[in-house]
Design a protein around this motif. Structure first.
Motif, PDB file in Angstrom:
ATOM      1  N   ARG A  17       0.913  -1.374  -0.292  1.00  0.00           N
ATOM      2  CA  ARG A  17       0.409  -0.112   0.178  1.00  0.00           C
ATOM      3  C   ARG A  17       0.934   0.964  -0.232  1.00  0.00           C
ATOM      4  O   ARG A  17       1.657   0.364   0.694  1.00  0.00           O
ATOM      5  CB  ARG A  17      -0.924  -0.226   0.752  1.00  0.00           C
ATOM      6  CG  ARG A  17      -0.554  -0.358   2.760  1.00  0.00           C
ATOM      7  CD  ARG A  17      -1.219  -0.379   3.600  1.00  0.00           C
ATOM      8  NE  ARG A  17      -0.881  -0.890   4.897  1.00  0.00           N
ATOM      9  CZ  ARG A  17      -0.928  -1.710   6.004  1.00  0.00           C
ATOM     10  NH1 ARG A  17      -2.397  -2.535   5.609  1.00  0.00           N
ATOM     11  NH2 ARG A  17      -0.066  -2.000   6.444  1.00  0.00           N
ATOM     12  N   TYR A  18       0.419   2.127  -1.085  1.00  0.00           N
ATOM     13  CA  TYR A  18       1.216   2.948  -0.855  1.00  0.00           C
ATOM     14  C   TYR A  18       0.787   4.895  -2.081  1.00  0.00           C
ATOM     15  O   TYR A  18      -0.684   4.227  -2.018  1.00  0.00           O
ATOM     16  CB  TYR A  18       1.997   3.138  -2.075  1.00  0.00           C
ATOM     17  CG  TYR A  18       1.664   2.774  -3.229  1.00  0.00           C
ATOM     18  CD1 TYR A  18       2.439   3.715  -4.528  1.00  0.00           C
ATOM     19  CD2 TYR A  18       1.882   1.840  -3.525  1.00  0.00           C
ATOM     20  CE1 TYR A  18       1.553   3.408  -5.582  1.00  0.00           C
ATOM     21  CE2 TYR A  18       1.647   0.877  -4.944  1.00  0.00           C
ATOM     22  CZ  TYR A  18       0.745   2.017  -5.571  1.00  0.00           C
ATOM     23  OH  TYR A  18       0.670   1.025  -7.001  1.00  0.00           O
ATOM     24  N   THR A  46      -3.541   4.208  -2.317  1.00  0.00           N
ATOM     25  CA  THR A  46      -3.500   2.275  -3.381  1.00  0.00           C
ATOM     26  C   THR A  46      -2.747   1.098  -2.424  1.00  0.00           C
ATOM     27  O   THR A  46      -2.198   1.255  -1.785  1.00  0.00           O
ATOM     28  CB  THR A  46      -3.132   2.941  -4.310  1.00  0.00           C
ATOM     29  OG1 THR A  46      -4.415   1.529  -5.471  1.00  0.00           O
ATOM     30  CG2 THR A  46      -2.412   2.955  -5.016  1.00  0.00           C
ATOM     31  N   PHE A  47      -2.939   0.638  -3.604  1.00  0.00           N
ATOM     32  CA  PHE A  47      -2.504  -0.826  -3.604  1.00  0.00           C
ATOM     33  C   PHE A  47      -2.328  -2.249  -4.983  1.00  0.00           C
ATOM     34  O   PHE A  47      -2.840  -1.851  -5.936  1.00  0.00           O
ATOM     35  CB  PHE A  47      -3.877  -2.110  -2.172  1.00  0.00           C
ATOM     36  CG  PHE A  47      -3.193  -3.125  -1.860  1.00  0.00           C
ATOM     37  CD1 PHE A  47      -2.030  -3.598  -0.812  1.00  0.00           C
ATOM     38  CD2 PHE A  47      -3.347  -4.274  -2.828  1.00  0.00           C
ATOM     39  CE1 PHE A  47      -2.290  -4.439  -0.391  1.00  0.00           C
ATOM     40  CE2 PHE A  47      -2.932  -5.642  -2.416  1.00  0.00           C
ATOM     41  CZ  PHE A  47      -2.420  -5.812  -0.973  1.00  0.00           C
ATOM     42  N   SER A  48      -0.509  -2.258  -4.703  1.00  0.00           N
ATOM     43  CA  SER A  48      -0.385  -3.150  -5.707  1.00  0.00           C
ATOM     44  C   SER A  48       0.304  -4.308  -5.242  1.00  0.00           C
ATOM     45  O   SER A  48       0.460  -4.547  -4.687  1.00  0.00           O
ATOM     46  CB  SER A  48       0.194  -2.448  -6.777  1.00  0.00           C
ATOM     47  OG  SER A  48       1.263  -3.066  -7.456  1.00  0.00           O
ATOM     48  N   GLY A  86      14.512   8.674   0.256  1.00  0.00           N
ATOM     49  CA  GLY A  86      14.695   9.228  -0.832  1.00  0.00           C
ATOM     50  C   GLY A  86      13.120   9.872  -1.803  1.00  0.00           C
ATOM     51  O   GLY A  86      13.100   9.865  -3.277  1.00  0.00           O
ATOM     52  N   GLY A  87      13.045  10.729  -0.433  1.00  0.00           N
ATOM     53  CA  GLY A  87      11.683  11.204  -0.928  1.00  0.00           C
ATOM     54  C   GLY A  87      10.434  10.461  -1.220  1.00  0.00           C
ATOM     55  O   GLY A  87       9.343  11.310  -1.280  1.00  0.00           O
ATOM     56  N   PHE A  88      10.803   9.042  -1.300  1.00  0.00           N
ATOM     57  CA  PHE A  88       9.583   8.333  -1.047  1.00  0.00           C
ATOM     58  C   PHE A  88       7.793   9.570  -0.272  1.00  0.00           C
ATOM     59  O   PHE A  88       8.661   8.904   1.268  1.00  0.00           O
ATOM     60  CB  PHE A  88       9.630   6.943  -0.446  1.00  0.00           C
ATOM     61  CG  PHE A  88       8.376   6.097  -0.741  1.00  0.00           C
ATOM     62  CD1 PHE A  88       7.800   6.047  -2.454  1.00  0.00           C
ATOM     63  CD2 PHE A  88       7.838   5.989  -0.232  1.00  0.00           C
ATOM     64  CE1 PHE A  88       7.092   5.103  -2.340  1.00  0.00           C
ATOM     65  CE2 PHE A  88       6.565   4.995   0.124  1.00  0.00           C
ATOM     66  CZ  PHE A  88       6.592   4.063  -1.350  1.00  0.00           C
ATOM     67  N   ILE A  89       6.482   9.207  -0.293  1.00  0.00           N
ATOM     68  CA  ILE A  89       5.486   9.767   0.002  1.00  0.00           C
ATOM     69  C   ILE A  89       5.073   8.998   0.888  1.00  0.00           C
ATOM     70  O   ILE A  89       4.625   8.175   0.718  1.00  0.00           O
ATOM     71  CB  ILE A  89       5.011  10.083  -1.012  1.00  0.00           C
ATOM     72  CG1 ILE A  89       5.081  11.657  -1.749  1.00  0.00           C
ATOM     73  CG2 ILE A  89       3.704  11.197  -0.689  1.00  0.00           C
ATOM     74  CD1 ILE A  89       5.484  12.867  -1.126  1.00  0.00           C
TER      75      ILE A  89
END
Length: 155
Positions: free
Chosen positions: A7-8, A44-46, A127-130
């Motif tokens: 999820r992200y 969301t989810f992947s 690394g700036g990942f939200i």
């Protein structure tokens, strides 16, 4: 072993005709959205064997989002949509705030991340990942896999 996914915060941008969402091919720190575009964020989810990551459900309608925002010399107007996805993927104990949308005026060279920072509180990881927007999720940062919820498995 159970099938797993992640999820992200998904990042989308309006298509050139402004009628649909396109998944961003670059991260928000290196993307410079054009005047008249719309930036979209959706939790969301992947996973393989699950539904595809979801863009915001609200359409990227710049005219509607920005009808009340005046143009300013040296700046660009960018519409935004922030949604919190399907509650079935929320981390245990977290609840999402209200979705938000609107328009913001930013310097003409502003990045997607600068747009997001102007309209929301942002928690970023390595690394700036939200990791979080407006306090959601409270701790999770997309790095830990979770089991695929039954309702998201492809039939």
């Amino acid at each position: 072993a159970a099938a797993v996914g992640y999820r992200y915060w998904g990042y989308s941008q309006s298509s050139e005709d402004g009628k649909r969402w396109n998944t961003a091919m670059e991260g928000p720190a290196t993307t410079q959205p054009a005047d008249g575009s719309v930036e979209g964020w959706n939790y969301t989810f992947s996973a393989e064997g699950a539904v595809d990551p979801a863009a915001p459900s609200m359409q990227p309608d710049f005219a509607t989002l920005c009808s009340q925002t005046q143009s300013t010399d040296g700046e660009k107007r960018i519409g935004f949509v922030i949604e919190f996805g399907d509650p079935v993927i929320y981390p245990e104990g977290d609840s999402a705030p209200q979705a938000s949308s609107g328009c913001v005026s930013v310097p003409s060279n502003a990045t997607g991340l600068e747009v997001l920072n102007k309209v929301a509180s942002v928690r970023a990881g390595e690394g700036g990942f939200i990791c979080g927007i407006n306090g959601f999720p409270s701790k999770d940062c997309g790095a830990d896999p979770i089991a695929i919820p039954e309702s998201l498995k492809k039939k």
